[in-house]
Design a protein around this motif. Structure first.
Motif: not given
Length: 135
Positions: A14, A18, A22, A35, A38-39, A55, A106, A114-115, A118
């Motif tokens: 991730l 990212n 992203v 997005l 991953l998010w 998102r 980060d 998933k994130i 951040l």
């Protein structure tokens, strides 16, 4: 592979993806697809100058940042570090083959693969650089 190892590997993935897919992606459709993958839907980005949730809001911030420096690439500095469901990655951003114009860290929190959050820490000189170059 144990669940702990799978989690650590996912956190590393991730962080890397990212950064590139992203925040390093210029194509709006590819960035949005990353997005979504991953998010978490209600993920939160904490970065100067403030926090954004969801998102769509994160996509807007990433797109605007990318548009302000379209020729920059993100380069990891060292390997991602993981503790439980969190991880951090140092990075630099600048033109390929040149020293980074700005640098930072980060730090992510992962929930359900998933994130969820951040936290972007910019090095002091980087905050000044971005403030002046993004206006």
């Amino acid at each position: 592979m144990s669940q702990e190892a799978e989690t650590a590997e996912r956190v590393r993935e991730l962080l890397d993806r990212n950064l590139q897919e992203v925040f390093g992606e210029s194509n709006d459709q590819r960035r949005r697809a990353a997005l979504d993958e991953l998010w978490a839907e209600d993920g939160v980005l904490y970065a100067p100058p403030g926090a954004v949730r969801g998102r769509a809001a994160i996509d807007k911030v990433a797109g605007e940042l990318r548009a302000s420096h379209p020729d920059f690439v993100y380069t990891p500095i060292g390997m991602p570090q993981v503790v439980q469901n969190g991880g951090r990655l140092a990075w630099g951003s600048g033109r390929p083959g040149e020293a980074p114009a700005y640098t930072g860290w980060d730090v992510i929190i992962v929930e359900d693969g998933k994130i969820a959050a951040l936290y972007v820490f910019l090095d002091e000189s980087s905050e000044e650089y971005l403030r002046s170059s993004c206006q």
